[in-house]
Design an enzyme around this catalytic site. Structure first.
Site, mmCIF file in Angstrom:
data_model
loop_
_atom_site.group_PDB
_atom_site.id
_atom_site.type_symbol
_atom_site.label_atom_id
_atom_site.label_comp_id
_atom_site.label_asym_id
_atom_site.label_seq_id
_atom_site.Cartn_x
_atom_site.Cartn_y
_atom_site.Cartn_z
ATOM 1 N N ASP A 68 -6.341 -3.619 -1.983
ATOM 2 C CA ASP A 68 -5.188 -3.469 -1.349
ATOM 3 C C ASP A 68 -4.541 -4.721 -0.608
ATOM 4 O OD1 ASP A 68 -3.560 -2.278 0.999
ATOM 5 O OD2 ASP A 68 -4.630 -0.669 0.854
ATOM 6 N N SER A 83 0.769 -1.118 0.041
ATOM 7 C CA SER A 83 0.051 -0.084 0.134
ATOM 8 C C SER A 83 0.692 1.331 -0.092
ATOM 9 C CB SER A 83 -1.081 0.078 1.181
ATOM 10 O OG SER A 83 -1.982 0.755 0.985
#
Length: 382
Positions: free
Chosen positions: A208, A62
């Site tokens: 994610d 991320s």
């Protein structure tokens, strides 16, 4: 904390950098690394140090992948701090700060995440240009491993370019890889990106990587064991994002939480991040101890390694783009970097010596960033 069971000798270790996810707290990561490398650059009498090329493998999830990819292409960390300051409010145009804001956010459909998706892509293009995974490996000698989730199969996926990874991910631009690994449900859009191996085909959709590997240290450890020669020592440097000192003291009645009590899911992400940071770090510690006990030298250091001050609590939300929140994160990063520098001066600190050796091994680069040539760029190695 660091572990070792044998003297590493003069051979340069196989070095891994592992960077956690954490939304806007990525500004802490970039500011920490900027402060630490700047101090060692001045000690060495150099303009700037190329931290990215100090590592054989960079893994990041991320926001950690955004910082890690910037390091991999040789961008100054001060430039990444500026990215968060300038583009953060556009990437997260509405902060979820309780039940009311969650209800308002739910009523707005996809408007906010669409705006954030475009803002992030524009910001990433400014730092990473059109550099691909293969460009970094061929032009800079750095392997990358970036966790995400492939939505078509609901399974973990790692964008990877290493000496043993094959060619599957060679052509993916770093911008698309970063979009994929940072596509946090609720906070941002899922990432719909082109498959460069099938031009004109349907887009791939990713979520994610923090859903399963917010702390990617185990990804880095497994790849290092796969790549590094058996007789070569391994060092892993793992950096968090100023993790929240969290915990809920609940009675039996308050355990019956509904969707609204979880702010429509927005409060689940910080819980998952905190749990993963702790779990994966301790699994890596136990595994490296076990492997080291079998004769393979593996050291790891995790920083920051002290509790986050309680005064930081109001500023640690994943989508908090207030100037005061960013200022506090940068300030805390500088404090923690100074403490890390002090530890590196302590001859009795094993992890301090480990950090000092890394910093003195780093190649130099211009203050404006590394200059190099990748297979799809017009840059030249300097």
């Amino acid at each position: 904390m660091a572990e070792s069971t044998q003297d590493q000798g003069a051979e340069r270790p196989y070095r891994v950098l592992s960077l956690d996810g954490g939304g806007m707290r990525g500004i802490y990561t970039a500011a920490f690394l900027a402060r630490l490398t700047d101090q060692f650059a001045r000690i060495r009498g150099e303009t700037a140090l190329d931290l990215g090329r100090g590592f054989d493998l960079i893994t990041g999830t991320s926001t950690g992948a955004i910082v890690g990819c910037a390091l991999a292409v040789g961008r100054p960390m001060a430039e990444v701090v500026a990215l968060y300051r300038e583009h953060g409010p556009k990437i997260f145009p509405h902060r979820i700060k309780g039940k009311r804001s969650a209800i308002y956010r739910a009523s707005q459909g996809s408007r906010f995440v669409r705006e954030g998706d475009k803002a992030l892509r524009d910001a990433l293009r400014g730092v990473l240009d059109d550099v691909t995974m293969l460009d970094v490996f061929a032009g800079r000698g750095i392997s990358l491993a970036i966790p995400t989730v492939l939505m078509s199969e609901h399974r973990a996926w790692v964008f990877k370019k290493t000496p043993k990874s094959g060619v599957r991910d060679d052509r993916y631009p770093l911008v698309d890889v970063c979009m994929a690994t940072s596509a946090a449900p609720i906070y941002r859009s899922l990432a719909a990106i082109d498959d460069p191996n099938s031009p004109g085909g349907p887009k791939q959709v990713f979520a994610d990587g923090g859903l399963w590997a917010n702390n990617p240290i185990m990804v880095g450890l497994v790849d290092a064991l796969t790549i590094a020669p058996p007789n070569r020592p391994i060092e892993i440097y793992s950096l968090g994002t100023c993790p929240r000192p969290e915990g809920d003291h609940l009675d039996a009645e308050s355990a019956h939480r509904s969707m609204l009590d979880w702010s429509f899911g927005a409060d689940v992400a910080p819980l998952s991040i905190s749990a993963q940071e702790f779990a994966f770090d301790h699994m890596a510690r136990l595994l490296t101890n076990a492997i080291s006990g079998c004769g393979r030298s593996i050291r790891r250091v995790r920083f920051p390694n002290k509790p986050v001050p309680a005064s930081m609590m109001p500023y640690l939300a994943l989508d908090d783009t207030r100037p005061e929140a960013m200022d506090r994160l940068v300030g805390q990063a500088h404090t923690d970097a100074d403490l890390t520098k002090s530890a590196s001066d302590d001859p009795h600190s094993e992890e301090g010596r480990m950090i000092s050796r890394l910093m003195h091994d780093l190649p130099t680069m211009p203050a404006t960033g590394a200059v190099w040539r990748g297979s799809s760029t017009d840059k030249k190695e300097g």
